[in-house]
Motif scaffolding. Structure first.
Motif, PDB file in Angstrom:
ATOM      1  N   TYR A   1       0.845  -1.196   0.000  1.00  0.00           N
ATOM      2  CA  TYR A   1       0.000   0.000   0.000  1.00  0.00           C
ATOM      3  C   TYR A   1       0.881   1.248   0.000  1.00  0.00           C
ATOM      4  CZ  TYR A   1      -3.882  -3.052   1.384  1.00  0.00           C
ATOM      5  OH  TYR A   1      -4.831  -4.045   1.442  1.00  0.00           O
TER       6      TYR A   1
ATOM      7  N   LYS B   1       6.178  -0.018  -3.928  1.00  0.00           N
ATOM      8  CA  LYS B   1       6.026  -0.982  -5.014  1.00  0.00           C
ATOM      9  C   LYS B   1       6.914  -2.196  -4.736  1.00  0.00           C
ATOM     10  CE  LYS B   1       5.160   2.749  -8.236  1.00  0.00           C
ATOM     11  NZ  LYS B   1       5.668   3.546  -9.347  1.00  0.00           N
TER      12      LYS B   1
ATOM     13  N   ASN C   1       3.884   0.584 -14.150  1.00  0.00           N
ATOM     14  CA  ASN C   1       2.925  -0.044 -13.235  1.00  0.00           C
ATOM     15  C   ASN C   1       2.861  -1.562 -13.345  1.00  0.00           C
ATOM     16  OD1 ASN C   1       2.094   2.438 -12.051  1.00  0.00           O
ATOM     17  ND2 ASN C   1       0.802   2.806 -13.836  1.00  0.00           N
ATOM     18  N   THR C   2       3.958  -2.176 -13.797  1.00  0.00           N
ATOM     19  CA  THR C   2       4.007  -3.636 -13.875  1.00  0.00           C
ATOM     20  C   THR C   2       5.351  -4.144 -13.363  1.00  0.00           C
ATOM     21  OG1 THR C   2       4.922  -3.746 -16.122  1.00  0.00           O
ATOM     22  CG2 THR C   2       2.516  -3.653 -15.939  1.00  0.00           C
TER      23      THR C   2
ATOM     24  N   ASN D   1       0.537  -6.546 -13.678  1.00  0.00           N
ATOM     25  CA  ASN D   1       0.105  -5.240 -13.215  1.00  0.00           C
ATOM     26  C   ASN D   1       0.084  -5.213 -11.693  1.00  0.00           C
ATOM     27  OD1 ASN D   1      -1.739  -2.915 -12.598  1.00  0.00           O
ATOM     28  ND2 ASN D   1      -1.767  -2.845 -14.840  1.00  0.00           N
ATOM     29  N   TYR D   2       0.412  -4.059 -11.115  1.00  0.00           N
ATOM     30  CA  TYR D   2       0.444  -3.932  -9.655  1.00  0.00           C
ATOM     31  C   TYR D   2      -0.871  -4.366  -9.002  1.00  0.00           C
ATOM     32  CZ  TYR D   2       4.741  -1.156 -10.053  1.00  0.00           C
ATOM     33  OH  TYR D   2       6.010  -0.733 -10.312  1.00  0.00           O
ATOM     34  N   ASN D   3      -1.991  -4.127  -9.670  1.00  0.00           N
ATOM     35  CA  ASN D   3      -3.267  -4.501  -9.044  1.00  0.00           C
ATOM     36  C   ASN D   3      -3.484  -6.009  -9.010  1.00  0.00           C
ATOM     37  OD1 ASN D   3      -3.978  -5.058 -11.691  1.00  0.00           O
ATOM     38  ND2 ASN D   3      -5.689  -3.620 -11.753  1.00  0.00           N
TER      39      ASN D   3
END
Length: 176
Positions: free
Chosen positions: A55, A58, A124-125, A148-150
């Motif tokens: 959170y 990364k 973001n990956t 992907n981070y999500n």
């Protein structure tokens, strides 16, 4: 008697909500299924996955992460972060290169692996690989690709079973 039952019901409800919040946002346990992270992790090892740190930051190279399999997000994979956004990755002559520097990977099972053309990790990956390189469905395969981070569930922090191998899982140091 009715008042006591209501209080018991409230306590049970609070416990259920607290457990849900902890599992959703703080940590969960996962079981290793397969040999893609051998010899670092073995089939049926039980791990605690810590979710809080991502959170605030990364994933970093060397960390062991739990990700959702992009083709079926209900399935989870355990892999090692090899490269992050902006890095260039390739496999050539049985060595993994990140930004044209070979990684010192004393944790992998086999030194032989198939070449992989250079790619740049998008924003973001992350790029992940299993430690058992010839038995791992990872970022080299288009079914996984860049993660992907999500899709990152969390960081594998502790092995809790088998008991004789229990302890912290440290990120491997890499030449970067």
């Amino acid at each position: 008697m009715v008042k006591e039952l209501i209080e018991l019901g409230k306590s049970i409800l609070i416990a259920i909500v607290a457990a849900f919040l902890i599992i959703t946002f703080v940590f969960e346990t996962v079981s290793v299924d397969g040999l893609s992270m051998y010899p670092t992790l073995h089939n049926k090892d039980r791990l605690i996955v810590e979710k809080v740190s991502y959170y605030f930051r990364k994933p970093t190279p060397g960390e062991i992460v739990v990700i959702k399999y992009p083709a079926d997000p209900r399935e989870k994979f355990i892999k090692r972060v090899i490269a992050v956004e902006g890095d260039k990755v390739k496999v050539e002559d049985n060595k993994v290169y990140v930004n044209n520097k070979p990684l010192d990977e004393n944790y992998i099972f086999e030194q032989r692996m198939q070449d992989f053309n250079e790619v740049t990790v998008p924003e973001n990956t992350i790029f992940v690989m299993g430690d058992n390189r010839n038995n791992s469905l990872d970022s080299r395969d288009p079914r996984v690709g860049f993660v992907n981070y999500n899709m990152v569930v969390g960081r594998a922090a502790l092995r809790i079973y088998p008991f004789d191998r229990a302890g912290r899982l440290n990120a491997a140091l890499q030449n970067r």
